[in-house]
Design a protein around this motif. Sequence first.
Motif, PDB file in Angstrom:
ATOM      1  N   GLY A  91     -12.424 -12.029  66.195  1.00  0.00           N
ATOM      2  CA  GLY A  91     -11.712 -13.293  65.887  1.00  0.00           C
ATOM      3  C   GLY A  91     -12.443 -14.038  64.976  1.00  0.00           C
ATOM      4  N   SER A  92     -13.881 -13.952  65.084  1.00  0.00           N
ATOM      5  CA  SER A  92     -14.716 -14.750  64.294  1.00  0.00           C
ATOM      6  C   SER A  92     -14.704 -14.154  62.880  1.00  0.00           C
ATOM      7  CB  SER A  92     -16.248 -14.716  65.023  1.00  0.00           C
ATOM      8  OG  SER A  92     -16.501 -13.400  65.045  1.00  0.00           O
ATOM      9  N   GLN A  93     -14.497 -12.805  62.851  1.00  0.00           N
ATOM     10  CA  GLN A  93     -14.563 -12.055  61.789  1.00  0.00           C
ATOM     11  C   GLN A  93     -13.241 -12.530  60.857  1.00  0.00           C
ATOM     12  OE1 GLN A  93     -16.235  -8.064  61.563  1.00  0.00           O
ATOM     13  NE2 GLN A  93     -16.135  -8.301  63.336  1.00  0.00           N
ATOM     14  N   VAL A  94     -12.309 -12.625  61.642  1.00  0.00           N
ATOM     15  CA  VAL A  94     -10.941 -12.961  61.104  1.00  0.00           C
ATOM     16  C   VAL A  94     -11.011 -14.301  60.440  1.00  0.00           C
ATOM     17  CG1 VAL A  94      -8.594 -13.450  61.576  1.00  0.00           C
ATOM     18  CG2 VAL A  94      -9.420 -11.424  62.374  1.00  0.00           C
ATOM     19  N   VAL A  95     -11.660 -15.153  61.035  1.00  0.00           N
ATOM     20  CA  VAL A  95     -11.655 -16.709  60.582  1.00  0.00           C
ATOM     21  C   VAL A  95     -12.596 -16.674  59.215  1.00  0.00           C
ATOM     22  CG1 VAL A  95     -13.058 -18.911  61.023  1.00  0.00           C
ATOM     23  CG2 VAL A  95     -11.457 -17.726  62.968  1.00  0.00           C
ATOM     24  N   GLN A  96     -13.694 -16.073  59.445  1.00  0.00           N
ATOM     25  CA  GLN A  96     -14.583 -16.031  58.361  1.00  0.00           C
ATOM     26  C   GLN A  96     -13.727 -15.538  56.941  1.00  0.00           C
ATOM     27  OE1 GLN A  96     -18.082 -13.669  59.487  1.00  0.00           O
ATOM     28  NE2 GLN A  96     -18.430 -15.105  60.947  1.00  0.00           N
ATOM     29  N   LYS A  97     -13.032 -14.173  56.991  1.00  0.00           N
ATOM     30  CA  LYS A  97     -12.189 -13.652  55.944  1.00  0.00           C
ATOM     31  C   LYS A  97     -11.160 -14.558  55.694  1.00  0.00           C
ATOM     32  CE  LYS A  97     -13.479  -9.118  55.902  1.00  0.00           C
ATOM     33  NZ  LYS A  97     -13.524  -8.257  54.986  1.00  0.00           N
ATOM     34  N   LEU A  98     -10.430 -15.322  56.514  1.00  0.00           N
ATOM     35  CA  LEU A  98      -9.273 -16.355  56.141  1.00  0.00           C
ATOM     36  C   LEU A  98      -9.832 -17.474  55.168  1.00  0.00           C
ATOM     37  CD1 LEU A  98      -7.263 -16.209  59.398  1.00  0.00           C
ATOM     38  CD2 LEU A  98      -6.361 -15.274  56.991  1.00  0.00           C
ATOM     39  N   ALA A  99     -11.174 -17.887  55.664  1.00  0.00           N
ATOM     40  CA  ALA A  99     -11.680 -18.806  54.926  1.00  0.00           C
ATOM     41  C   ALA A  99     -12.065 -18.518  53.722  1.00  0.00           C
ATOM     42  CB  ALA A  99     -12.854 -19.419  55.852  1.00  0.00           C
ATOM     43  N   GLU A 118      -4.513  -9.100  56.667  1.00  0.00           N
ATOM     44  CA  GLU A 118      -3.483  -8.707  55.761  1.00  0.00           C
ATOM     45  C   GLU A 118      -2.076  -8.970  56.421  1.00  0.00           C
ATOM     46  OE1 GLU A 118      -1.459  -4.815  53.409  1.00  0.00           O
ATOM     47  OE2 GLU A 118      -3.123  -4.566  54.797  1.00  0.00           O
ATOM     48  N   VAL A 119      -1.991  -8.731  57.848  1.00  0.00           N
ATOM     49  CA  VAL A 119      -0.605  -9.227  58.281  1.00  0.00           C
ATOM     50  C   VAL A 119      -0.389 -10.686  58.559  1.00  0.00           C
ATOM     51  CG1 VAL A 119       0.559  -9.078  60.586  1.00  0.00           C
ATOM     52  CG2 VAL A 119      -0.516  -7.093  59.618  1.00  0.00           C
ATOM     53  N   ALA A 120      -1.522 -11.446  58.556  1.00  0.00           N
ATOM     54  CA  ALA A 120      -1.515 -12.788  58.875  1.00  0.00           C
ATOM     55  C   ALA A 120      -1.218 -13.630  57.567  1.00  0.00           C
ATOM     56  CB  ALA A 120      -2.922 -13.411  59.644  1.00  0.00           C
ATOM     57  N   THR A 121      -1.705 -13.148  56.538  1.00  0.00           N
ATOM     58  CA  THR A 121      -1.317 -13.698  55.201  1.00  0.00           C
ATOM     59  C   THR A 121      -0.017 -13.326  54.600  1.00  0.00           C
ATOM     60  OG1 THR A 121      -2.741 -12.259  54.022  1.00  0.00           O
ATOM     61  CG2 THR A 121      -3.755 -14.218  54.945  1.00  0.00           C
ATOM     62  N   ARG A 122       0.733 -12.517  55.318  1.00  0.00           N
ATOM     63  CA  ARG A 122       2.067 -11.890  54.610  1.00  0.00           C
ATOM     64  C   ARG A 122       3.275 -12.466  55.421  1.00  0.00           C
ATOM     65  NH1 ARG A 122       1.129  -6.015  51.881  1.00  0.00           N
ATOM     66  NH2 ARG A 122      -0.834  -6.450  50.412  1.00  0.00           N
ATOM     67  N   ALA A 123       4.206 -12.435  54.939  1.00  0.00           N
ATOM     68  CA  ALA A 123       5.503 -12.809  55.659  1.00  0.00           C
ATOM     69  C   ALA A 123       5.616 -11.905  57.061  1.00  0.00           C
ATOM     70  CB  ALA A 123       7.081 -12.471  55.121  1.00  0.00           C
ATOM     71  N   PRO A 124       6.383 -12.719  57.964  1.00  0.00           N
ATOM     72  CA  PRO A 124       6.099 -11.976  59.221  1.00  0.00           C
ATOM     73  C   PRO A 124       7.103 -10.594  59.139  1.00  0.00           C
ATOM     74  CG  PRO A 124       6.844 -14.359  59.543  1.00  0.00           C
ATOM     75  CD  PRO A 124       6.844 -13.935  58.161  1.00  0.00           C
ATOM     76  N   LEU A 125       6.554  -9.772  60.018  1.00  0.00           N
ATOM     77  CA  LEU A 125       7.082  -8.375  59.984  1.00  0.00           C
ATOM     78  C   LEU A 125       8.463  -8.201  60.870  1.00  0.00           C
ATOM     79  CD1 LEU A 125       3.779  -6.249  60.672  1.00  0.00           C
ATOM     80  CD2 LEU A 125       4.852  -6.285  58.657  1.00  0.00           C
ATOM     81  N   ALA A 175     -10.740 -16.365  51.860  1.00  0.00           N
ATOM     82  CA  ALA A 175      -9.680 -16.500  50.920  1.00  0.00           C
ATOM     83  C   ALA A 175      -9.267 -17.587  50.454  1.00  0.00           C
ATOM     84  CB  ALA A 175      -8.501 -15.380  51.589  1.00  0.00           C
ATOM     85  N   GLY A 176      -9.588 -18.643  50.967  1.00  0.00           N
ATOM     86  CA  GLY A 176      -9.264 -20.164  50.623  1.00  0.00           C
ATOM     87  C   GLY A 176      -8.276 -20.809  51.497  1.00  0.00           C
ATOM     88  N   MET A 183      -2.753 -22.616  53.414  1.00  0.00           N
ATOM     89  CA  MET A 183      -2.200 -22.319  54.765  1.00  0.00           C
ATOM     90  C   MET A 183      -3.363 -22.633  55.888  1.00  0.00           C
ATOM     91  SD  MET A 183       0.237 -18.949  54.314  1.00  0.00           S
ATOM     92  CE  MET A 183       1.095 -19.326  55.752  1.00  0.00           C
ATOM     93  N   LYS A 184      -2.584 -23.190  57.137  1.00  0.00           N
ATOM     94  CA  LYS A 184      -3.520 -23.398  58.320  1.00  0.00           C
ATOM     95  C   LYS A 184      -3.348 -22.262  58.880  1.00  0.00           C
ATOM     96  CE  LYS A 184      -4.834 -26.410  61.906  1.00  0.00           C
ATOM     97  NZ  LYS A 184      -4.489 -27.762  62.660  1.00  0.00           N
ATOM     98  N   HIS A 185      -4.244 -21.660  59.328  1.00  0.00           N
ATOM     99  CA  HIS A 185      -4.258 -20.489  60.358  1.00  0.00           C
ATOM    100  C   HIS A 185      -5.083 -20.856  61.427  1.00  0.00           C
ATOM    101  CE1 HIS A 185      -2.626 -17.160  57.613  1.00  0.00           C
ATOM    102  NE2 HIS A 185      -3.117 -17.886  56.802  1.00  0.00           N
TER     103      HIS A 185
END
Length: 251
Positions: A13-21, A170-177, A23-24, A1-3
Amino acid sequence: MKHVVVGGTGRIGSQVVQKLAAAGHEAVPAAPSTGVDVITGEGLEEVLAGADVVTNVANSPTFGEASLDFFRTSMDNLLAAGEHAGVKHQVVLSIVGVDKVPQLDYYRAKARQEQMVKWGPTPYSILRATQFFEFIDSVLSWTADGNTVRLPGTRLQPMAAADVVDAVVEVATRAPLQGIRNIAGPEVFALDELGRITLAAQHDDRLVVTDESAGMFAAVPDDALLASPDTPLAGTHYRDWLHNRSRAEAG
């Protein structure tokens, strides 16, 4: 997915980018330094092309009245551009208790941001976190005067930025709440007590004086910024975090 991570070059934000990347995912930071301006709209169309998720952790440059315009304009632009690009999930990082402190411009601005994403055209998630450990030094500086720091006894439930990052990912990689999720630190402190703990850990001999009129948090009523009893608690304790930070700074 593109985030696309709005505010993706900042502390969270910089840490979120790193963790998402890691995770693939394709994780793209959106910030003025990457050519994206959420106020003017510059670069939004380009960065959102093909995006599945927009995670908004951008912060206003001020805590004052101007924050109202910042969040209103940025959300208008992000929601419109996201709809045009076919974004499937809008994620906003907010604050526990944000709707209980209308006396503060910044909190009122964040509450408006929440309403805008709720009423917007895209499925959404709102993650509310308590104050960050990393923010405490700034809070102390606001009311410092010589050898004295004046702080109210406002009760806070702070948490580590790293734990906030994990919750955002975790929230960003799951279905919308289609709703709000809260997360908080494991301990409750009075702010004046938190100041004394912080200064002692830093071997700083300034005196903390309890002053219920001092600083921004003096306007917070009762336990407005504490999480409800059923809120998931992060694992990092403040004293442990202070100890680890001191060790890292020592080398």
